[in-house]
Scaffold this active site. Structure first.
Site, PDB file in Angstrom:
ATOM      1  N   HIS A 115      16.884  -3.891 -12.090  1.00  0.00           N
ATOM      2  CA  HIS A 115      17.364  -4.972 -12.680  1.00  0.00           C
ATOM      3  C   HIS A 115      18.097  -4.634 -14.160  1.00  0.00           C
ATOM      4  O   HIS A 115      19.058  -5.209 -14.359  1.00  0.00           O
ATOM      5  CB  HIS A 115      15.748  -5.375 -13.401  1.00  0.00           C
ATOM      6  CG  HIS A 115      15.908  -6.729 -14.261  1.00  0.00           C
ATOM      7  ND1 HIS A 115      16.342  -7.919 -13.768  1.00  0.00           N
ATOM      8  CD2 HIS A 115      15.298  -6.951 -15.325  1.00  0.00           C
ATOM      9  CE1 HIS A 115      16.239  -8.922 -14.699  1.00  0.00           C
ATOM     10  NE2 HIS A 115      15.724  -8.352 -15.835  1.00  0.00           N
TER      11      HIS A 115
ATOM     12  N   GLN B  21      20.511  -2.369 -14.054  1.00  0.00           N
ATOM     13  CA  GLN B  21      21.730  -2.347 -13.721  1.00  0.00           C
ATOM     14  C   GLN B  21      22.490  -3.516 -13.443  1.00  0.00           C
ATOM     15  O   GLN B  21      23.663  -3.809 -13.502  1.00  0.00           O
ATOM     16  CB  GLN B  21      21.715  -1.365 -12.446  1.00  0.00           C
ATOM     17  CG  GLN B  21      22.911  -1.325 -11.623  1.00  0.00           C
ATOM     18  CD  GLN B  21      23.930  -0.334 -12.265  1.00  0.00           C
ATOM     19  OE1 GLN B  21      23.536   0.580 -12.940  1.00  0.00           O
ATOM     20  NE2 GLN B  21      25.297  -0.565 -12.038  1.00  0.00           N
TER      21      GLN B  21
ATOM     22  N   HIS C 270      21.629  -6.463 -14.746  1.00  0.00           N
ATOM     23  CA  HIS C 270      22.054  -6.999 -16.303  1.00  0.00           C
ATOM     24  C   HIS C 270      23.452  -6.098 -16.623  1.00  0.00           C
ATOM     25  O   HIS C 270      24.075  -6.959 -17.229  1.00  0.00           O
ATOM     26  CB  HIS C 270      20.908  -6.479 -17.289  1.00  0.00           C
ATOM     27  CG  HIS C 270      20.136  -7.729 -17.628  1.00  0.00           C
ATOM     28  ND1 HIS C 270      19.980  -8.567 -18.647  1.00  0.00           N
ATOM     29  CD2 HIS C 270      19.046  -8.176 -16.485  1.00  0.00           C
ATOM     30  CE1 HIS C 270      19.289  -9.611 -18.251  1.00  0.00           C
ATOM     31  NE2 HIS C 270      18.385  -9.257 -17.111  1.00  0.00           N
TER      32      HIS C 270
END
Length: 104
Positions: free
Chosen positions: A78, A80, A82
């Site tokens: 998650h 990564q 973002h």
């Protein structure tokens, strides 16, 4: 490195990337108003936040390249996600801000 430690690193990536995203969006709002000093200030803040998130990613990549076993979990993935979406947003905001500047 344990999974819980990687999860905390993932949360850091999410936080820095989210902060960058917020600064980029606010910079575009300021550009729309023609507030170029504020726009530039916000773009600089966003860049700094994005660099912090990117540094975290680079450190993890280096550790994995050194054959360290990283027990990846969804939170890190998650983070990564973002980071990558914020990097794309950076490019888009720069393009859109240039359009506003060209209008003047």
């Amino acid at each position: 490195m344990e999974k819980k430690d990687l999860a905390m690193i993932g949360f850091e990536m999410v936080a820095y990337s989210g902060e960058a995203r917020s600064f980029y969006i606010e910079a575009l709002r300021e550009a729309k108003k023609g507030n170029w000093n504020k726009t530039e200030e916000l773009m600089d803040k966003a860049k700094n936040s994005l660099l912090k998130a990117h540094d975290i990613q680079t450190q993890l990549l280096a550790r994995e390249a050194d054959d360290e076993n990283l027990d990846l979990g969804y939170i890190l993935v998650h983070g990564q996600d973002h980071l990558m979406s914020s990097m794309l947003l950076k490019d888009m905001m720069e393009f859109l801000i240039d359009i506003y500047k060209d209008r003047e």
